[in-house]
Design a protein around this motif. Structure first.
Motif, PDB file in Angstrom:
ATOM      1  N   MET A   1      -1.288  -1.750 -10.971  1.00 58.10           N
ATOM      2  CA  MET A   1      -1.935  -0.530 -11.463  1.00 58.10           C
ATOM      3  C   MET A   1      -3.392  -0.786 -11.835  1.00 58.10           C
ATOM      4  SD  MET A   1       0.218   1.864 -11.119  1.00 58.10           S
ATOM      5  CE  MET A   1      -0.629   3.151 -12.035  1.00 58.10           C
ATOM      6  N   HIS A   2      -3.666  -2.019 -12.368  1.00 56.05           N
ATOM      7  CA  HIS A   2      -5.044  -2.348 -12.716  1.00 56.05           C
ATOM      8  C   HIS A   2      -5.923  -2.357 -11.474  1.00 56.05           C
ATOM      9  CE1 HIS A   2      -8.396  -4.144 -14.852  1.00 56.05           C
ATOM     10  NE2 HIS A   2      -8.461  -5.090 -13.922  1.00 56.05           N
ATOM     11  N   ARG A   3      -5.378  -2.850 -10.327  1.00 56.28           N
ATOM     12  CA  ARG A   3      -6.157  -2.866  -9.080  1.00 56.28           C
ATOM     13  C   ARG A   3      -6.494  -1.447  -8.638  1.00 56.28           C
ATOM     14  NH1 ARG A   3      -6.440  -6.995  -5.399  1.00 56.28           N
ATOM     15  NH2 ARG A   3      -6.201  -5.504  -3.691  1.00 56.28           N
ATOM     16  N   LEU A   4      -5.572  -0.514  -8.825  1.00 57.74           N
ATOM     17  CA  LEU A   4      -5.800   0.860  -8.373  1.00 57.74           C
ATOM     18  C   LEU A   4      -6.848   1.576  -9.208  1.00 57.74           C
ATOM     19  CD1 LEU A   4      -2.165   1.999  -7.525  1.00 57.74           C
ATOM     20  CD2 LEU A   4      -3.920   1.163  -5.981  1.00 57.74           C
ATOM     21  N   ALA A   5      -7.201   1.043 -10.369  1.00 58.51           N
ATOM     22  CA  ALA A   5      -8.268   1.631 -11.174  1.00 58.51           C
ATOM     23  C   ALA A   5      -9.644   1.293 -10.616  1.00 58.51           C
ATOM     24  CB  ALA A   5      -8.171   1.143 -12.620  1.00 58.51           C
ATOM     25  N   SER A   6      -9.692   0.348  -9.680  1.00 57.93           N
ATOM     26  CA  SER A   6     -10.941  -0.023  -9.017  1.00 57.93           C
ATOM     27  C   SER A   6     -11.071   0.789  -7.737  1.00 57.93           C
ATOM     28  CB  SER A   6     -10.936  -1.514  -8.678  1.00 57.93           C
ATOM     29  OG  SER A   6     -11.904  -1.813  -7.696  1.00 57.93           O
ATOM     30  N   PRO A   7     -12.178   1.517  -7.531  1.00 59.14           N
ATOM     31  CA  PRO A   7     -12.337   2.308  -6.304  1.00 59.14           C
ATOM     32  C   PRO A   7     -12.139   1.487  -5.036  1.00 59.14           C
ATOM     33  CG  PRO A   7     -14.023   2.910  -7.881  1.00 59.14           C
ATOM     34  CD  PRO A   7     -13.304   1.730  -8.461  1.00 59.14           C
ATOM     35  N   GLN A   8     -12.688   0.267  -5.007  1.00 66.84           N
ATOM     36  CA  GLN A   8     -12.573  -0.553  -3.812  1.00 66.84           C
ATOM     37  C   GLN A   8     -11.123  -0.917  -3.519  1.00 66.84           C
ATOM     38  OE1 GLN A   8     -14.833  -4.185  -3.919  1.00 66.84           O
ATOM     39  NE2 GLN A   8     -14.109  -4.894  -1.928  1.00 66.84           N
ATOM     40  N   HIS A   9     -10.423  -1.432  -4.515  1.00 68.54           N
ATOM     41  CA  HIS A   9      -9.039  -1.826  -4.304  1.00 68.54           C
ATOM     42  C   HIS A   9      -8.147  -0.610  -4.055  1.00 68.54           C
ATOM     43  CE1 HIS A   9     -10.182  -5.686  -6.529  1.00 68.54           C
ATOM     44  NE2 HIS A   9      -9.891  -6.033  -5.296  1.00 68.54           N
ATOM     45  N   PHE A  10      -8.435   0.495  -4.725  1.00 69.50           N
ATOM     46  CA  PHE A  10      -7.665   1.711  -4.490  1.00 69.50           C
ATOM     47  C   PHE A  10      -7.767   2.113  -3.021  1.00 69.50           C
ATOM     48  CE2 PHE A  10      -7.708   6.286  -3.823  1.00 69.50           C
ATOM     49  CZ  PHE A  10      -6.476   6.645  -4.326  1.00 69.50           C
ATOM     50  N   PHE A  11      -8.971   2.145  -2.499  1.00 66.15           N
ATOM     51  CA  PHE A  11      -9.166   2.576  -1.116  1.00 66.15           C
ATOM     52  C   PHE A  11      -8.493   1.628  -0.135  1.00 66.15           C
ATOM     53  CE2 PHE A  11     -11.477   2.753   2.891  1.00 66.15           C
ATOM     54  CZ  PHE A  11     -11.403   4.113   3.174  1.00 66.15           C
ATOM     55  N   LEU A  12      -8.652   0.335  -0.349  1.00 67.31           N
ATOM     56  CA  LEU A  12      -8.112  -0.649   0.586  1.00 67.31           C
ATOM     57  C   LEU A  12      -6.590  -0.740   0.509  1.00 67.31           C
ATOM     58  CD1 LEU A  12     -10.748  -3.507   0.108  1.00 67.31           C
ATOM     59  CD2 LEU A  12     -10.618  -1.838   1.976  1.00 67.31           C
ATOM     60  N   ASP A  13      -6.018  -0.480  -0.655  1.00 63.00           N
ATOM     61  CA  ASP A  13      -4.581  -0.672  -0.844  1.00 63.00           C
ATOM     62  C   ASP A  13      -3.735   0.547  -0.487  1.00 63.00           C
ATOM     63  OD1 ASP A  13      -5.210  -3.181  -1.742  1.00 63.00           O
ATOM     64  OD2 ASP A  13      -4.823  -2.774  -3.861  1.00 63.00           O
ATOM     65  N   THR A  14      -4.348   1.694  -0.255  1.00 58.86           N
ATOM     66  CA  THR A  14      -3.560   2.929  -0.115  1.00 58.86           C
ATOM     67  C   THR A  14      -3.572   3.525   1.288  1.00 58.86           C
ATOM     68  OG1 THR A  14      -5.478   4.228  -0.884  1.00 58.86           O
ATOM     69  CG2 THR A  14      -3.829   3.579  -2.544  1.00 58.86           C
ATOM     70  N   LYS A  15      -4.150   2.825   2.250  1.00 59.30           N
ATOM     71  CA  LYS A  15      -4.253   3.388   3.596  1.00 59.30           C
ATOM     72  C   LYS A  15      -2.885   3.762   4.162  1.00 59.30           C
ATOM     73  CE  LYS A  15      -5.989   2.488   8.250  1.00 59.30           C
ATOM     74  NZ  LYS A  15      -6.709   1.548   9.143  1.00 59.30           N
ATOM     75  N   MET A  16      -1.938   2.827   4.154  1.00 59.00           N
ATOM     76  CA  MET A  16      -0.622   3.099   4.742  1.00 59.00           C
ATOM     77  C   MET A  16       0.200   4.055   3.892  1.00 59.00           C
ATOM     78  SD  MET A  16      -0.672   1.817   7.631  1.00 59.00           S
ATOM     79  CE  MET A  16       1.016   2.291   8.004  1.00 59.00           C
ATOM     80  N   TRP A  17      -0.086   4.129   2.605  1.00 57.61           N
ATOM     81  CA  TRP A  17       0.615   5.089   1.768  1.00 57.61           C
ATOM     82  C   TRP A  17       0.449   6.499   2.310  1.00 57.61           C
ATOM     83  CZ3 TRP A  17      -0.014   3.924  -4.186  1.00 57.61           C
ATOM     84  CH2 TRP A  17       0.364   2.601  -4.440  1.00 57.61           C
ATOM     85  N   VAL A  18      -0.779   6.855   2.655  1.00 58.96           N
ATOM     86  CA  VAL A  18      -1.067   8.203   3.133  1.00 58.96           C
ATOM     87  C   VAL A  18      -0.270   8.497   4.399  1.00 58.96           C
ATOM     88  CG1 VAL A  18      -2.850   9.739   4.035  1.00 58.96           C
ATOM     89  CG2 VAL A  18      -3.358   8.249   2.092  1.00 58.96           C
ATOM     90  N   VAL A  19      -0.274   7.545   5.321  1.00 56.37           N
ATOM     91  CA  VAL A  19       0.434   7.739   6.593  1.00 56.37           C
ATOM     92  C   VAL A  19       1.914   8.011   6.355  1.00 56.37           C
ATOM     93  CG1 VAL A  19       1.105   6.649   8.763  1.00 56.37           C
ATOM     94  CG2 VAL A  19      -1.207   6.292   7.847  1.00 56.37           C
ATOM     95  N   TRP A  20       2.563   7.161   5.570  1.00 53.71           N
ATOM     96  CA  TRP A  20       3.993   7.313   5.338  1.00 53.71           C
ATOM     97  C   TRP A  20       4.324   8.554   4.505  1.00 53.71           C
ATOM     98  CZ3 TRP A  20       7.478   5.361   8.251  1.00 53.71           C
ATOM     99  CH2 TRP A  20       7.238   4.165   8.926  1.00 53.71           C
ATOM    100  N   LEU A  21       3.501   8.866   3.552  1.00 54.07           N
ATOM    101  CA  LEU A  21       3.742  10.077   2.758  1.00 54.07           C
ATOM    102  C   LEU A  21       3.661  11.325   3.627  1.00 54.07           C
ATOM    103  CD1 LEU A  21       1.749   9.175  -0.491  1.00 54.07           C
ATOM    104  CD2 LEU A  21       4.226   9.450  -0.307  1.00 54.07           C
ATOM    105  N   TYR A  22       2.685  11.374   4.520  1.00 57.22           N
ATOM    106  CA  TYR A  22       2.577  12.513   5.435  1.00 57.22           C
ATOM    107  C   TYR A  22       3.783  12.583   6.374  1.00 57.22           C
ATOM    108  CZ  TYR A  22      -2.089  14.431   4.532  1.00 57.22           C
ATOM    109  OH  TYR A  22      -3.166  15.068   3.969  1.00 57.22           O
ATOM    110  N   VAL A  23       4.132  11.460   6.986  1.00 56.16           N
ATOM    111  CA  VAL A  23       5.231  11.447   7.962  1.00 56.16           C
ATOM    112  C   VAL A  23       6.543  11.863   7.307  1.00 56.16           C
ATOM    113  CG1 VAL A  23       6.653   9.953   9.425  1.00 56.16           C
ATOM    114  CG2 VAL A  23       4.158   9.759   9.492  1.00 56.16           C
ATOM    115  N   VAL A  24       6.890  11.203   6.201  1.00 52.49           N
ATOM    116  CA  VAL A  24       8.164  11.493   5.528  1.00 52.49           C
ATOM    117  C   VAL A  24       8.167  12.915   4.963  1.00 52.49           C
ATOM    118  CG1 VAL A  24       9.682  10.837   3.627  1.00 52.49           C
ATOM    119  CG2 VAL A  24       8.574   9.062   5.003  1.00 52.49           C
TER     120      VAL A  24
END
Length: 243
Positions: free
Chosen positions: A1-24
């Protein structure tokens, strides 16, 4: 959760989340909607008009949940000044607005065959309409205050204060004499919907949650890039997109 508070880490860590959330989310919504709108039998009292529940209930639930999350994000911003809290608010506000608009629109469609009118000055309808105005106010307020820091503070305060409307929406059918039927689903109570309707309804509720999360996350990623366009870690992504 601490990493996600950083814009850089948030952007880099969430790419596949978006894909799977949309598909499912999209697949689940298609399954639940087709099942509910085409294959379950008509309801005993309301007939086929009852089928609007498979659209109306999920969007109405998550319109309120999105607003609650905005109030929480506003509190986080006021206390800890986290940049991603403001990014979340900017990303989620238009999603909440459209969910509320869909809830009102589908409710009006349901009201025509059920009440004989699309609109009544009913406590549930009016408080939901006020929720739409709150979302619109948050969108407009961000545009009219030129200083971003002051705008975020004002938005946070409005979101927190406006959260008082959520229990009014929830309990309006209990506190007031309304046309709107009582809640069919209680978090810690009985479910007054027949089992044959529950599966497609719960499928759509889960799917709207997943798809809403995907849309908000995609918006957050876009805003993160937009607000950090001058940072070195953004340049490879921008150059890749421009090719």
């Amino acid at each position: 959760m601490h990493r996600l508070a950083s814009p850089q880490h948030f952007f880099l860590d969430t790419k596949m989340w978006v894909v799977w959330l949309y598909v499912v989310g999209i697949i689940g919504l298609l399954v639940g909607s087709i099942w509910g709108l085409a294959f379950v039998p008509p309801e005993r009292f309301q007939g086929d008009s009852f089928r609007i529940i498979f659209v109306h209930v999920p969007v109405a639930i998550f319109a309120q949940i999105v607003y609650i999350s905005l109030a929480i994000a506003g509190g986080v911003h006021l206390v800890w000044k986290l940049r991603m809290a403001d990014v979340y608010m900017a990303a989620a506000t238009p999603v909440g607005f459209w969910l509320t608009a869909l809830a009102l629109g589908s409710g009006m469609m349901w009201g025509i065959p059920t009440w004989g009118t699309p609109w009544e000055w009913d406590a549930r309808i009016v408080s939901t309409f006020f929720l739409l105005i709150l979302f619109l106010g948050l969108i407009v307020l961000r545009q009219v205050i030129p200083n971003p820091a002051r705008a975020t503070t004002a938005l946070s305060i409005l979101a927190i204060v406006g959260a008082i409307n959520i229990p009014i929406i929830k309990y309006s059918v209990v506190w007031f004499n309304t046309l709107h039927q009582p809640a069919s689903i209680e978090l810690f109570g009985d479910i007054s919907i027949h089992t044959i309707y529950r599966i497609p309804l719960f499928t759509n509720i889960a799917s709207v949650f997943i798809l809403t999360a995907g849309i908000i996350l995609a918006n957050m990623r876009y805003l993160t890039i937009e607000r950090n366009a001058s940072k070195t870690w953004v340049q490879p992504w921008i150059q890749g997109r421009d090719q």
